[in-house]
Each structure stands twice: as C-alpha cells, then as structure tokens.
Design an enzyme around this catalytic site. Structure first.
Site, PDB file in Angstrom:
ATOM      1  N   SER A 242       2.261  -8.609  -8.817  1.00 20.85           N
ATOM      2  CA  SER A 242       1.707  -7.334  -8.371  1.00 20.85           C
ATOM      3  C   SER A 242       2.367  -6.867  -7.077  1.00 20.85           C
ATOM      4  O   SER A 242       3.585  -6.751  -7.045  1.00 20.85           O
ATOM      5  CB  SER A 242       0.198  -7.504  -8.223  1.00 20.85           C
TER       6      SER A 242
ATOM      7  N   LYS B 204       6.466  -6.858  -6.288  1.00 26.52           N
ATOM      8  CA  LYS B 204       7.359  -5.880  -5.652  1.00 26.52           C
ATOM      9  C   LYS B 204       8.127  -6.627  -4.561  1.00 26.52           C
ATOM     10  O   LYS B 204       9.335  -6.447  -4.368  1.00 26.52           O
ATOM     11  CB  LYS B 204       6.551  -4.742  -5.024  1.00 26.52           C
TER      12      LYS B 204
ATOM     13  N   TRP C 251      -2.042   0.369 -15.783  1.00 29.58           N
ATOM     14  CA  TRP C 251      -1.863   0.910 -14.421  1.00 29.58           C
ATOM     15  C   TRP C 251      -0.450   0.618 -13.903  1.00 29.58           C
ATOM     16  O   TRP C 251       0.152   1.412 -13.202  1.00 29.58           O
ATOM     17  CB  TRP C 251      -2.923   0.257 -13.531  1.00 29.58           C
TER      18      TRP C 251
ATOM     19  N   HIS D 132      -4.111  -7.770 -15.859  1.00 28.08           N
ATOM     20  CA  HIS D 132      -3.306  -7.912 -14.648  1.00 28.08           C
ATOM     21  C   HIS D 132      -3.600  -9.266 -13.999  1.00 28.08           C
ATOM     22  O   HIS D 132      -4.673  -9.463 -13.419  1.00 28.08           O
ATOM     23  CB  HIS D 132      -3.716  -6.757 -13.724  1.00 28.08           C
TER      24      HIS D 132
END
Ligand code: GTR
Length: 431
Positions: free
Chosen positions: A270, A274, A361, A411
């Site tokens: 998540s 990144k 998302w 997620h």
C-alpha cells in the site's frame, strides 16, 4: 436551529483526518471502466528533446536519469545527500528466536551528525539451519517490530502511531495489545523456512505518518531550518523519507556477514508499496522489487480515473509527495510521467506487482498496465515481461522479469502473496 444543523455536518467534514477523508472518498470514486476518459501515456523511450532510445546503454545513460529526475521533480521530491555518517549499534542478537529456528537481531541506526533524529530500530530474523550468507527481504512495517513479530520480548515501539482501537493503539502509542497485529503480513516461519532473512523497521521511526509528522522526523532533522522549513516544489515528501530508511537498512546489511547483500528484495504494501517502488528506483542495491497493492501514487496508472485519483491522494495525504504533485490533480495529462515509468526505473531488475480483487480503490487494472507498458525498457535488456497483454484471471500469477497477480480477497498482504514472492525471488536469485 437551521443554522447549526447546516454548520455541524460541514464542521465535521472539515475535521476529518486525511485518512478518514480518503476512506469517505472510497464510496463515491469511479469504479466504472467505461467512464475512464481516453488518455495517452508519456513516451517511455523518447527523451524530452525528442531523441528515440533504442539501446539498453542509452536507456541507462540518457533516458533513465531523465526519468528519475522527473519523478524527483514532480512526484516524490529529491532525497538530500547531507545525512553524513550512519552509525549501527547492535542492541541484541538472540540466537534461539522462534523456538530455536531463527536468530533475531535488533540494530539501532542513527546519524551522529543529526542527533535531533531519534534514529530507527531495525529487526532482522535470519534462519539458523542455513550455512553462509542468506538473501533478505527488506520492508517497512505499519505497526513496529513488535507488531511484525509475535515474540513477547521484542521491545514495544514508543513512537507515534496512527490511531487504531483494534490494533491496541492508545493515545497514539502502542500497548501490549498491539503485539503481533501485523504478523499475518509477515509469515516469518514460512519465509525463513525457505532460506531467506527478513529485515524490517517501523516507518514512523523515520517520520510519523501525518501532515505535521515531518517536524519530529528525519526531514526536519536534515533541513537547515528544522521544523520551520517550508517545503518547496521538488523537496522530498514522507515517501522519500521512508524510502531513505530502507536504503539505510541496506547500508547495514552490507556490513552483516550473515546476509548476502547482493540478494536484497525490497517489499512494501500500500503506501509502503509506493515506498518500495521509489526505493527500487533510487537504490540499485535492491535487486528484486515488490509492490503489494501499491495503487495510486504507486504502480497504478495515474491517468486512469478509477478508484483513488491524484486529486484525492494529494488532498488526503499531501505530506507523502513533493508539493508539485498536487498540481496534477484533475490535470494528469500535464504530468510528464506516469507509473509505467516508475516500473521501468527498476529495469533490468525483476519487479513484482500484486493486486487484490476487492481492492478496487487501488485500481488493479491500472497496476497491471504499468507493468505491461514498462516492457519495452526490459526488452532493451533482453528481459521478458508478462508474456500476455490482458490482465490474468484471479489467482493466476504470471510473468518473467515483470510479474503480476491479482488474488482473491481484500487490500492486504497474505500468505498467498508471499508464496508468489518467494518463488519469484528464488527464481531470480538462482536458489
Ligand atoms: C489509503 C490510501 C491508499 C493506500 C492506503 C494504505 O487510505 O488512499 O493510497 O496507501 O491508504 O496505505 O493503506
């Protein structure tokens, strides 16, 4: 009466934290593929002056530095080079961790020339039944070393943590109830059982994850005005700082004879996915790069308005990025990069991109597409990517030097994800 009822919802909306506001946006975001406005990706193999790149050499010497500079300027900011000496202090070596299967080390990393930064506590688990240096997964945690491990003698982090009742966070601090709350994302026995070590740190050691967190973190400690700094376009954001922390772990691992520092895989989930991509882009010592559900600001193509968007992420989490990035909110076409270029910056090193089907998302298709569109750079090195053009079926991992899966579920990081990463790392590390 009327006035106060109007005022209250507006007031409570204004009081929402970035996290809560982002969560509220999840309900109203676009999840309809047919509503994506057609877009064109910036050209990967053409320099800003218009020269075509046709060789690995020109990619490495000409276009890659240009693309890296674009990410510094427009997305994550520049990592300053002024931290000076890095010191490592071994706090503990426990040879009978995990019931005798592992050695656990705790290493405190600090900057003697910047004592305002409290430093970071790295926890390493390495398998006991293996002789010689072992490859190592390196990744940050959301909850601290005591949350990654279930062993009760791992020191509890005393740093600021994001509020979470279910994780046992009270007044922004971990409690005994926080132990092991991230352990399902770090299946230590499974990873060590396959001959790998794990090195991790709490991302909040480098910078607490909130808008003013930098004032107590590394960024203020390194800036010449301390907490009075004004962050300008091109200055680094929190993702840059967390990523810096991963590179300091690599500094340490290079000195540790138990670890094969030629075989470091950087991994993150998540917002920390990144971070792992940005780490791989900046630090070639990570020879495998893994992005787990990294989504917007990570692997997902920013020009697709699907799920989280640039407008949403730069409003809810402006501190993650350099200031310039927010100017691309609802204006993505003006941005000289897209995320296929972030994947290309990993080339020729193997990169794994993972999505989850209930994590719309994060835009799974956008995550897939960044890998697909990075393939021309890998091809210059004679490396293969996915081998397909369409997103694979659920739970059907694929790919060579660029790999991808979309798994069942939400997620998260699961054992299924780790099975794929272990297989991938073994294949590329020649184990
Ligand atoms: C969300 C954010 C995502 C992702 C996620 C996480 O709120 O919108 O970009 O980073 O947090 O890190 O868990």
């Amino acid at each position: 009466m009327r006035k106060s009822t109007l005022f209250l919802p507006l007031f409570s909306l204004m009081m929402l934290s970035g996290e809560d506001w982002a969560e509220a946006q999840q309900k109203t975001a676009n999840y309809d593929e047919s509503k994506i406005v057609p877009y064109e990706l910036p050209k990967l193999l053409v320099t800003r002056e218009g020269t075509e790149i046709n060789s690995a050499e020109d990619w490495t010497n000409v276009r890659r530095p240009e693309v890296l500079a674009l990410f510094q300027e427009h997305v994550f900011g520049r990592t300053p080079g002024n931290w000076g000496k890095v010191s490592f202090e071994t706090k503990e070596v426990k040879k009978d961790a995990l019931g005798g299967k592992a050695t656990r080390k705790l290493i405190h990393i600090s900057l003697p020339e910047h004592p305002n930064w409290a430093g970071m506590d790295v926890m390493i688990y390495q398998p006991n039944n293996v002789s010689g240096p072992v490859p190592c997964f390196v990744g940050p945690s959301f909850g601290g070393n005591h949350a990654v491990s279930t062993e009760p003698d791992v020191p509890l982090s005393t740093r600021w943590m994001r509020p979470s009742k279910e994780k046992g966070i009270v007044d922004n601090r971990a409690t005994e109830a926080s132990r092991g709350n991230e352990s399902s994302r770090w299946p230590l026995e499974m990873i060590l059982g396959q001959g790998f070590a794990v090195a991790t740190y709490y991302y909040g050691d480098v910078e607490p994850d909130h808008a003013d967190g930098w004032k107590e973190g590394l960024r203020a400690a390194l800036s010449k005005d301390g907490a009075n700094t004004e962050w300008k376009n091109g200055d680094w954001g929190a993702i840059g700082a967390w990523s810096w922390g991963l590179s300091r772990i690599a500094d340490y691992l290079e000195t540790d004879p138990d670890i094969d520092a030629q075989k470091l895989a950087v991994i993150g989930h998540s917002r920390l996915g990144k971070t792992s991509l940005w780490t791989g882009a900046q630090d070639p010592r990570f020879s495998v790069v893994i992005s787990n559900n990294s989504g917007e600001g990570g692997a997902a193509i920013m020009r697709r308005n699907f799920g989280e968007t640039t407008a949403i992420i730069t409003k809810s989490f402006p501190h993650w990025f350099t200031k310039t990035y927010s100017s691309y909110a609802n204006n993505e076409a003006a941005c000289p990069i897209d995320k296929h270029m972030l994947i290309a910056l990993q080339a020729p090193r193997p990169v794994y991109i993972a999505s989850a089907v209930e994590d719309q998302w994060a835009d799974p298709k956008g995550e897939f597409l960044s890998g697909l569109n990075a393939e021309p750079v890998y091809a210059l090195f004679g490396k293969k990517g996915y081998g397909v053009k369409e997103q694979p079926a659920i739970d059907h991992p694929l790919g060579d030097s660029i790999a991808y899966h979309i798994r069942t579920g939400k997620h998260d990081v699961t054992s299924y994800d780790w099975e794929q990463y272990l297989r991938f790392a073994k294949r590329h590390f020649g184990k």
